[in-house]
Write an enzyme that holds these catalytic residues in place. Sequence first.
Site, PDB file in Angstrom:
ATOM      1  NE  ARG A   1     -16.702   0.880  53.879  1.00 48.64           N
ATOM      2  CZ  ARG A   1     -16.910   0.858  52.464  1.00 48.64           C
ATOM      3  NH1 ARG A   1     -15.941   0.096  51.570  1.00 48.64           N
ATOM      4  NH2 ARG A   1     -18.037   1.274  51.766  1.00 48.64           N
TER       5      ARG A   1
ATOM      6  CB  SER B   1     -27.022   3.489  57.224  1.00 52.54           C
ATOM      7  OG  SER B   1     -26.056   3.245  56.063  1.00 52.54           O
TER       8      SER B   1
ATOM      9  CG  ASP C   1     -27.506   1.262  54.196  1.00 53.13           C
ATOM     10  OD1 ASP C   1     -28.667   1.781  54.241  1.00 53.13           O
ATOM     11  OD2 ASP C   1     -27.145   0.421  55.362  1.00 53.13           O
TER      12      ASP C   1
END
Length: 925
Positions: A550, A611, A665
Amino acid sequence: CPQIQRALRSLSIPLERLHIMKGHMMEDMCKGLCLQTRAQAKVQMLPTYICSTPNGTEKGNFLVVELCQNQVRTLLVTLYGDGNMSPQMMYKIFDMPEGIMHGEGEALFDFIAQCVTQFLAETVSSDTRSSEEPLPLGFVFPFSCRQTQLDKAELLSWSKGFSCSGVVGKDVVQLLQSAINKQEMGASETSSHWLSPWSRKSSQSAAQCCHVEVVALMNDTVGTMMTCSMEGRPCEVAMVADKGSNCCFMAEAYLVETIDESCGRMCVNTEWGCFGDDGSLNDIFTPYDESVDEESSDPGEKRFEKLVGSLYLGEIIRHALIALTAEKALFTGTNAAVLKEKGVFTMQHVLEIINSEDGITDVKRILELLGLQPSERDCGRVQQICRAVVGRAASLHATGLAAILSYMCQTRDMESLMVNVGVDGELYTGYPRFEEILLSVSRLLSPECMPTLLPSRDGSGRGAAMVTAVALRLAAQRREVDEVLAPLRLTHADLEKVQALMREEMERGLCKETSASASVRMLPTYVTHTPDGTERGRFLALDLGGTNFRVLVVHVTEDGIRMASEIYVIPAAIMQGTGMGLFDHIIDCIIDFQMKQNLMAQTLPLGFTFSFPCQQVGLDKALLLTWTKGFSASGCVGQDVVQLLREAAQRKQHLGMQVIALVNDTVGTMMACGYDDPKCEIGLIVGTGTNACYMEEMRNVGTVEGDEGRMCINMEWGAFGDNGCLDHLFTYFDKVVDETTINPGKQRFEKLISGMYLGEIVRQILMVMTERQLLFQGKPCPKLQTKDIFQTKFLSTIELSNGLALRQIRAILNELELDASFEDSVLMREVCQTVSQRAAQLCAAGLAAVVEKMRESRGLDQLSVTVGVDGTLYKLHPCFSQNLQKTLKELAPNCDVSFLLSEDGSGKGAALVAAVAGRADNAMQ
């Protein structure tokens, strides 16, 4: 004749009234199942602890003893595993001596035990006698009991003429077992006078060679259901329409609040004879019914049974005839005094009268045998009254059955129900129209249900053997299931060991000398503060953690945070291609997003959520250690991923962003939750992968210069155990899953916990259980052989807390092309629960090591801290979070840990890291 018409109308119940009665019975059933209201319920809904019906594979020798009205019946039933189509049965009936029904309870049970041992002496082969395996016995005990296990039941009250002392309140199974044990030890001389000398000798001979073990206690209704279940045709309801009346059915276990079991089904014995004792049937009680009730031994009790039981129907008819004779509608001008004799009008008389198809000839003969002088008109009217009383009994049975069928349909969340109903009893077998009335009325009352009636064959004998056989089959299956699942079930000591090992690896990871060889890397993130609420500005965030990523713009204002975002896909070819291709694709997507958001004219600070395991050497500099989650882009491992992103931006000549910070994350989750809760100093991800971070004291971080303040440590705990320290926890299933991954031997802790692997672990267990014939009757399931076919999301669906919704589980089974029985579904649920519970417990053990280290490092007796959590497994699984928190409390009792669900930690959190970094820079300047 108006008197006859009035009598017939009083014995006819309108359909509307039957509908109301059905509703009342369903309400009372719910009361009987509920722990808080069961004392007020008239339909007692007693659990029988029978959790399965026969599947046709049962085989072996099974002994049955049935306590009848004035007899003891013994049977030996041999099943061959052929679908229970052709069992071999031998039986013997023993008459009870006078006085034993009213004597001492010990004498009664000693007599039953002697009957058993004599029967064995006459019927059991020498091979069976010499077997070391005990001979299982099912005990049919037709009295009201409070059952707490299949083989444990306390007598509540005697009935049917029995009143033996010292039995009420006692466990009747234990009383019988003790009596049998005395026989086997030759210690029953005190009561041996009940049998002949030859019988005593043969009984002792049998007892010395064959040990009998009482396995199950049941009543005749349950036996009826079990004997009607054949291979491929389970029977889940049974009704006995006899001297008394009762019904049982397979209820969803989670609804039976009086038991601990919460999955699967359990047979519930309704004991519906007492329905109406609260007055709900008063309006349909006729004066004839009231007279019968008043003359009974228990007036005001068992009101429903007194309307439908064949023990009472003859008496209802007798009182109706007495009243009609007094009104001069019957037997006018003749002596009808015989009708005043209680019991003169038997059920046999009634059945012969209503079944007479030859006009009034048979009716006249029967009435004359009773001492009456009926006219032809009397014979026709008596037949009408008999048919009305018995027809009413059939309609009331149908109403009770409709209540049970509708209840089953509703509680199973089904639009329609097709079910087999086993039926037995004098009314069913003796009155040909009973079945027709039962089906037609029940279908009018419950049109959504389609019952098929199955005649029972010796429910109290063969059925009792089935109960015993099923109990042994389930016990054997349970032993095998426990053997398969035992390695996955962790004790408190196991979890404490994991906690201690995690603590050791954390210390190794923080120490400069041992950091490189530690399986828990404890990577410094250079994030030294959490949000304090003063952050302001507009920030870009990039969230890369899987096949989708995103791009976000985050506005941090006094009024809170506003965000806009877009999701972009990373094709597999790019994931596994070159690093240059991967980062060029990311920059293309950022440019696309900024153009859509009209942000191309500005250079915005960007927080980059990445991540994957990295060695961070600055807030905006991090070296990729290894790819995970299916990524394998070349030329990236060992490189600074921030620099790779900057170089891609230069290649694309994109100047609209400035990378301020790189976080993973987990850190983003902690920061996002920290904006809402200042006590949030731990981040936890439990989704496709798993990781944790926390705020460590700088003096403990040997891999970074400086002792003041705190720094967020990215644990990268997914690799915990890669050095072999968790090998003792790895089961056969875990090893198979590990070997088939793209990184065997790596991320070992993650492979026990995260959503990417749990479904595959379950699949491996299901395959082994199928091979051992514990599932799907051992039939091979080709689709189950496909890797990753059992998705982790299936665990969440299957483990839904309130029972097992058949429609949902069926959808999963159909998707997997599995032909599963209900019992298979329940076992699949247990497998899923075991795997997910272990994952939650291991996650808790890791977290316990973290919070205890924080507490000790800060010199606190009690630590109060919040964990920011994200990840689909934690958020969507119905039990994971509860199991994790419960286990954490047990392992770290001195830590008060709260959990806060992250709202977009990897997006909002990354922006907040950039915002906090900007705030810190401004403060320094």
